[in-house]
Motif scaffolding. Structure first.
Motif, PDB file in Angstrom:
ATOM      1  N   VAL A 235     -36.892  14.425 -21.848  1.00 17.48           N
ATOM      2  CA  VAL A 235     -36.118  13.200 -22.085  1.00 17.48           C
ATOM      3  C   VAL A 235     -35.582  12.665 -20.766  1.00 17.48           C
ATOM      4  O   VAL A 235     -35.636  11.460 -20.500  1.00 17.48           O
ATOM      5  CB  VAL A 235     -34.961  13.475 -23.078  1.00 17.48           C
ATOM      6  N   ALA A 236     -35.079  13.560 -19.908  1.00 20.22           N
ATOM      7  CA  ALA A 236     -34.566  13.143 -18.606  1.00 20.22           C
ATOM      8  C   ALA A 236     -35.674  12.510 -17.765  1.00 20.22           C
ATOM      9  O   ALA A 236     -35.467  11.485 -17.105  1.00 20.22           O
ATOM     10  CB  ALA A 236     -33.957  14.340 -17.876  1.00 20.22           C
ATOM     11  N   ARG A 237     -36.870  13.110 -17.807  1.00 20.48           N
ATOM     12  CA  ARG A 237     -37.982  12.574 -17.020  1.00 20.48           C
ATOM     13  C   ARG A 237     -38.347  11.174 -17.490  1.00 20.48           C
ATOM     14  O   ARG A 237     -38.527  10.262 -16.675  1.00 20.48           O
ATOM     15  CB  ARG A 237     -39.193  13.492 -17.143  1.00 20.48           C
ATOM     16  N   ARG A 238     -38.429  10.992 -18.803  1.00 22.93           N
ATOM     17  CA  ARG A 238     -38.816   9.677 -19.333  1.00 22.93           C
ATOM     18  C   ARG A 238     -37.760   8.611 -19.075  1.00 22.93           C
ATOM     19  O   ARG A 238     -38.083   7.442 -18.886  1.00 22.93           O
ATOM     20  CB  ARG A 238     -39.077   9.777 -20.840  1.00 22.93           C
ATOM     21  N   ALA A 239     -36.494   9.030 -19.089  1.00 24.33           N
ATOM     22  CA  ALA A 239     -35.410   8.069 -18.891  1.00 24.33           C
ATOM     23  C   ALA A 239     -35.079   7.872 -17.421  1.00 24.33           C
ATOM     24  O   ALA A 239     -34.242   7.024 -17.085  1.00 24.33           O
ATOM     25  CB  ALA A 239     -34.167   8.533 -19.647  1.00 24.33           C
ATOM     26  N   GLY A 240     -35.726   8.638 -16.533  1.00 29.92           N
ATOM     27  CA  GLY A 240     -35.421   8.546 -15.117  1.00 29.92           C
ATOM     28  C   GLY A 240     -34.020   9.011 -14.801  1.00 29.92           C
ATOM     29  O   GLY A 240     -33.344   8.456 -13.932  1.00 29.92           O
ATOM     30  N   ALA A 241     -33.576  10.047 -15.538  1.00 29.14           N
ATOM     31  CA  ALA A 241     -32.230  10.576 -15.342  1.00 29.14           C
ATOM     32  C   ALA A 241     -32.326  12.056 -14.978  1.00 29.14           C
ATOM     33  O   ALA A 241     -33.394  12.662 -15.060  1.00 29.14           O
ATOM     34  CB  ALA A 241     -31.398  10.398 -16.615  1.00 29.14           C
ATOM     35  N   SER A 242     -31.212  12.622 -14.586  1.00 23.89           N
ATOM     36  CA  SER A 242     -31.179  14.057 -14.297  1.00 23.89           C
ATOM     37  C   SER A 242     -30.779  14.814 -15.554  1.00 23.89           C
ATOM     38  O   SER A 242     -30.108  14.271 -16.442  1.00 23.89           O
ATOM     39  CB  SER A 242     -30.175  14.352 -13.183  1.00 23.89           C
ATOM     40  N   LYS A 243     -31.187  16.064 -15.617  1.00 25.91           N
ATOM     41  CA  LYS A 243     -30.772  16.882 -16.755  1.00 25.91           C
ATOM     42  C   LYS A 243     -29.253  17.033 -16.789  1.00 25.91           C
ATOM     43  O   LYS A 243     -28.654  17.126 -17.864  1.00 25.91           O
ATOM     44  CB  LYS A 243     -31.454  18.253 -16.692  1.00 25.91           C
ATOM     45  N   ALA A 244     -28.635  17.053 -15.624  1.00 28.07           N
ATOM     46  CA  ALA A 244     -27.176  17.173 -15.561  1.00 28.07           C
ATOM     47  C   ALA A 244     -26.506  16.006 -16.277  1.00 28.07           C
ATOM     48  O   ALA A 244     -25.479  16.165 -16.945  1.00 28.07           O
ATOM     49  CB  ALA A 244     -26.714  17.242 -14.109  1.00 28.07           C
ATOM     50  N   THR A 245     -27.106  14.810 -16.152  1.00 34.01           N
ATOM     51  CA  THR A 245     -26.559  13.636 -16.839  1.00 34.01           C
ATOM     52  C   THR A 245     -26.579  13.834 -18.348  1.00 34.01           C
ATOM     53  O   THR A 245     -25.617  13.506 -19.051  1.00 34.01           O
ATOM     54  CB  THR A 245     -27.373  12.390 -16.471  1.00 34.01           C
ATOM     55  N   LEU A 246     -27.678  14.401 -18.856  1.00 32.70           N
ATOM     56  CA  LEU A 246     -27.786  14.641 -20.290  1.00 32.70           C
ATOM     57  C   LEU A 246     -26.790  15.705 -20.738  1.00 32.70           C
ATOM     58  O   LEU A 246     -26.133  15.556 -21.772  1.00 32.70           O
ATOM     59  CB  LEU A 246     -29.210  15.064 -20.646  1.00 32.70           C
ATOM     60  N   TYR A 247     -26.671  16.781 -19.963  1.00 29.70           N
ATOM     61  CA  TYR A 247     -25.774  17.862 -20.348  1.00 29.70           C
ATOM     62  C   TYR A 247     -24.310  17.435 -20.305  1.00 29.70           C
ATOM     63  O   TYR A 247     -23.474  18.012 -21.008  1.00 29.70           O
ATOM     64  CB  TYR A 247     -25.996  19.079 -19.443  1.00 29.70           C
ATOM     65  N   ARG A 248     -23.984  16.452 -19.471  1.00 33.91           N
ATOM     66  CA  ARG A 248     -22.613  15.953 -19.456  1.00 33.91           C
ATOM     67  C   ARG A 248     -22.280  15.218 -20.749  1.00 33.91           C
ATOM     68  O   ARG A 248     -21.127  15.171 -21.166  1.00 33.91           O
ATOM     69  CB  ARG A 248     -22.393  15.022 -18.257  1.00 33.91           C
ATOM     70  N   ARG A 249     -23.305  14.624 -21.372  1.00 31.28           N
ATOM     71  CA  ARG A 249     -23.077  13.834 -22.584  1.00 31.28           C
ATOM     72  C   ARG A 249     -23.207  14.659 -23.862  1.00 31.28           C
ATOM     73  O   ARG A 249     -22.471  14.440 -24.823  1.00 31.28           O
ATOM     74  CB  ARG A 249     -24.060  12.661 -22.635  1.00 31.28           C
ATOM     75  N   TRP A 250     -24.169  15.580 -23.897  1.00 31.77           N
ATOM     76  CA  TRP A 250     -24.445  16.336 -25.119  1.00 31.77           C
ATOM     77  C   TRP A 250     -24.556  17.824 -24.797  1.00 31.77           C
ATOM     78  O   TRP A 250     -25.233  18.225 -23.859  1.00 31.77           O
ATOM     79  CB  TRP A 250     -25.738  15.835 -25.766  1.00 31.77           C
ATOM     80  N   LYS A 251     -23.922  18.639 -25.638  1.00 27.96           N
ATOM     81  CA  LYS A 251     -23.911  20.083 -25.404  1.00 27.96           C
ATOM     82  C   LYS A 251     -25.235  20.733 -25.777  1.00 27.96           C
ATOM     83  O   LYS A 251     -25.572  21.796 -25.260  1.00 27.96           O
ATOM     84  CB  LYS A 251     -22.778  20.724 -26.197  1.00 27.96           C
TER      85      LYS A 251
END
Length: 238
Positions: free
Chosen positions: A52-68
């Motif tokens: 998901v991070a790769r497709r959205a051009g985001a870092s995994k850290a960004t995702l983990y900050r939002r969702w556990k």
């Protein structure tokens, strides 16, 4: 000269507050859109934070900050996309017929705003991940795939269903399956169809469950059925 107390001193000292990075709503929408896209392609099991991070051009850290967890992210994606609703979650029209129609219409709405694969995931969540199914019902509200206990209790109280032995099995096995099949085959799902489904199939079947000779099996949504291994499929008898 008395020295000021700690409390007095703190009251005179300018206080500074650490301000975190502001939440980027547009960025979150992009991430959730990527999650929905991946979900529709590979199913729940195939969704990963990394992809998901790769497709959205985001870092995994960004995702983990939002969702556990992945489950939290998927539920958020469903709420933002195919399961998003503006009307109240509670189903309480004052009659069993009205409640069943409202549930069917809600399920149709979710399916129409999702592609076929995502709609299939909503219906199969109880098989693939019972906890995910529970979380979707809790967070998103009644999806129309399950028959809420409150609807059954209210119908019993009004005398529309026989007694506490009423089992949700008929509604939860039939409604989602036939609506999904009609949608995937491009068939009309209008009020005339839903009324016929409720009046001739769902209500009579629900009324018949207390008199069933044997207890009904666990359904896709009314229970947590154990998937049968593919190598133990029933063989035709001669």
């Amino acid at each position: 000269m008395p020295y000021p107390s700690k409390d007095e001193f703190d009251g005179r000292r300018p206080r500074t507050h650490r301000v975190g990075r502001p939440r980027d709503d547009q960025r979150e929408r992009e991430i959730l859109a990527a999650a929905i896209s991946l979900l529709s392609e590979v199913g729940y099991d195939g969704v990963t934070f990394e992809e998901v991070a790769r497709r959205a051009g985001a870092s995994k850290a960004t995702l983990y900050r939002r969702w556990k967890s992945k489950r939290d992210m998927v539920v958020a994606a469903l709420k933002a996309g195919p399961s998003r609703r503006d009307e109240p979650d509670e189903i309480n029209t004052g009659s069993l017929r009205g409640d069943l129609l409202a549930l069917c219409r809600r399920l149709v709405q979710s399916m129409r705003s999702a592609d076929g694969q995502t709609a299939m995931l909503l219906l199969q969540a109880g098989l693939e991940d019972p906890e995910l199914c529970e979380e979707i019902e809790r967070s998103v509200g009644p999806t129309g795939a399950r028959l809420p206990k409150t609807v059954v209790r209210s119908a019993i109280g009004r005398g529309e269903l026989p007694h506490e032995g009423t089992d949700p099995f008929p509604f939860e096995e039939v409604a989602g399956a036939v609506i999904l099949l009609r949608r995937l085959n491009g068939l009309e799902i209008d009020d005339r169809y839903l009324e016929a489904l409720v009046d001739t199939v769902l209500i009579p079947a629900l009324r018949a469950t207390p008199s069933a000779e044997h207890s009904l099996p666990a359904g896709i949504f009314s229970g947590h059925p154990t998937a049968r291994p593919t190598d133990t499929a029933v063989k035709d008898t001669p």
